[in-house]
Enzyme design. Sequence first.
Site, PDB file in Angstrom:
ATOM      1  CG  ASN A  11      14.651  58.011  58.069  1.00 35.73           C
ATOM      2  OD1 ASN A  11      13.554  57.466  58.059  1.00 35.73           O
ATOM      3  ND2 ASN A  11      14.856  59.260  57.645  1.00 35.73           N
ATOM      4  CD1 TRP A  12      15.366  51.372  56.744  1.00 38.52           C
ATOM      5  CD2 TRP A  12      13.687  49.896  56.624  1.00 38.52           C
ATOM      6  NE1 TRP A  12      15.901  50.124  56.900  1.00 38.52           N
ATOM      7  CE2 TRP A  12      14.889  49.191  56.833  1.00 38.52           C
ATOM      8  CE3 TRP A  12      12.500  49.180  56.526  1.00 38.52           C
ATOM      9  CZ2 TRP A  12      14.949  47.798  56.930  1.00 38.52           C
ATOM     10  CZ3 TRP A  12      12.541  47.796  56.627  1.00 38.52           C
ATOM     11  CH2 TRP A  12      13.763  47.119  56.818  1.00 38.52           C
ATOM     12  CE  LYS A  13      15.544  59.325  53.850  1.00 43.21           C
ATOM     13  NZ  LYS A  13      15.999  60.569  53.276  1.00 43.21           N
ATOM     14  CG  HIS A  93      14.052  63.397  58.629  1.00 40.96           C
ATOM     15  ND1 HIS A  93      13.941  63.842  57.333  1.00 40.96           N
ATOM     16  CD2 HIS A  93      15.130  62.586  58.652  1.00 40.96           C
ATOM     17  CE1 HIS A  93      14.913  63.314  56.603  1.00 40.96           C
ATOM     18  NE2 HIS A  93      15.653  62.549  57.380  1.00 40.96           N
ATOM     19  CD  GLU A  95      13.493  63.064  53.671  1.00 40.55           C
ATOM     20  OE1 GLU A  95      12.892  62.070  54.094  1.00 40.55           O
ATOM     21  OE2 GLU A  95      14.639  63.006  53.169  1.00 40.55           O
ATOM     22  CD  GLU A 163      19.465  63.249  59.209  1.00 37.72           C
ATOM     23  OE1 GLU A 163      19.934  62.176  58.828  1.00 37.72           O
ATOM     24  OE2 GLU A 163      18.265  63.541  59.081  1.00 37.72           O
ATOM     25  N   GLY A 169      20.539  62.231  50.993  1.00 34.33           N
ATOM     26  CA  GLY A 169      20.167  61.559  49.745  1.00 34.33           C
ATOM     27  C   GLY A 169      20.860  62.098  48.508  1.00 34.33           C
ATOM     28  CB  SER A 208      25.403  61.244  51.636  1.00 35.08           C
ATOM     29  OG  SER A 208      24.360  61.772  50.838  1.00 35.08           O
ATOM     30  N   GLY A 229      19.946  56.996  55.868  1.00 33.58           N
ATOM     31  CA  GLY A 229      18.761  56.767  55.056  1.00 33.58           C
ATOM     32  C   GLY A 229      18.995  55.624  54.077  1.00 33.58           C
ATOM     33  N   GLY A 230      19.348  55.982  52.837  1.00 32.13           N
ATOM     34  CA  GLY A 230      19.471  55.004  51.754  1.00 32.13           C
ATOM     35  C   GLY A 230      20.294  53.774  52.106  1.00 32.13           C
TER      36      GLY A 230
HETATM   37  C1  PEP Z   1      18.124  60.599  56.294  1.00 34.81           C
HETATM   38  O1  PEP Z   1      17.099  60.371  55.690  1.00 34.81           O
HETATM   39  O2  PEP Z   1      18.049  60.938  57.473  1.00 34.81           O
HETATM   40  C2  PEP Z   1      19.398  60.463  55.606  1.00 34.81           C
HETATM   41  C3  PEP Z   1      20.472  60.831  56.230  1.00 34.81           C
HETATM   42  O3  PEP Z   1      19.364  59.958  54.330  1.00 34.81           O
HETATM   43  P1  PEP Z   1      20.628  59.492  53.449  1.00 34.81           P
HETATM   44  O4  PEP Z   1      21.517  58.668  54.348  1.00 34.81           O
HETATM   45  O5  PEP Z   1      20.049  58.712  52.336  1.00 34.81           O
HETATM   46  O6  PEP Z   1      21.326  60.736  53.005  1.00 34.81           O
END
Ligand code: PEP
Length: 246
Positions: A11-13, A93, A95, A163, A169, A208, A229-230
Amino acid sequence: MTAPKALVAGNWKMNGLTASKKEIEKLQSMISENGANCDVLICPPATIIGLLSGKGVEIGAQDCHMNISGAHTGDISALMLKDLGCHYVMVGHSERRSDHGESNDMVKSKAIAAQQQGLAAIICVGESDAERENGETLDVVTAQIKGSIPEDAIVKNTVIAYEPVWAIGTGKTPTADDVAEVHMVIRNLLMDRFGDEGEMVRILYGGSVKASNAHELMSVLNVNGALVGGASLKAEDFYGIIATYQ
Ligand code: PEP
């Protein structure tokens, strides 16, 4: 029934420009040279979906509108995503739930829209830090699952991503036992819902995930992949997670 094929999704957000095409191409070369024993998906910002080809890497979206077209300035429909070649779209999600006030009902409507266009909906659920502190994790996740999966959903077009919001994050992750407990509850809900076939719905863990913890998290019972994500932004980091499945 066997376990479903794992899915590792990025997920590049709100990150990624036209130049990010190179990062996807790098990932595609790493996969073609070293292999991938799982399905691989990147959900970039909608602005660049059309620039990316899905050779060895599926391209999906981060959200869709609940309607197919119409007066919804700035929104993108599942039909438009299908038109660009997407097979997956994330819905709900955390967010989106927090930044845009998306309720379970709205998430379900988006999942319906996606599934009606032949896309698989990656339905995201997870408890906040306060809910976890109050011991409400299982109740919250159960309500989200029951409230967000469309009545007409089938195994093939449904993916769940668990999640924990406090793990996204932050570099914090739940213990393997905690993940196992929540994923077992989700699996049981899916079996109630889909019968024996509920075993074949992929339940991703997200929050994470990185190469150094992927092995432990991906080995947990009922974890069928990751939503990342990251660590999905750089091909090397993301491939380190994909390689967990070699
Ligand atoms: C996400 O945005 O769905 C996520 C899991 O982010 P991260 O891996 O950065 O915690």
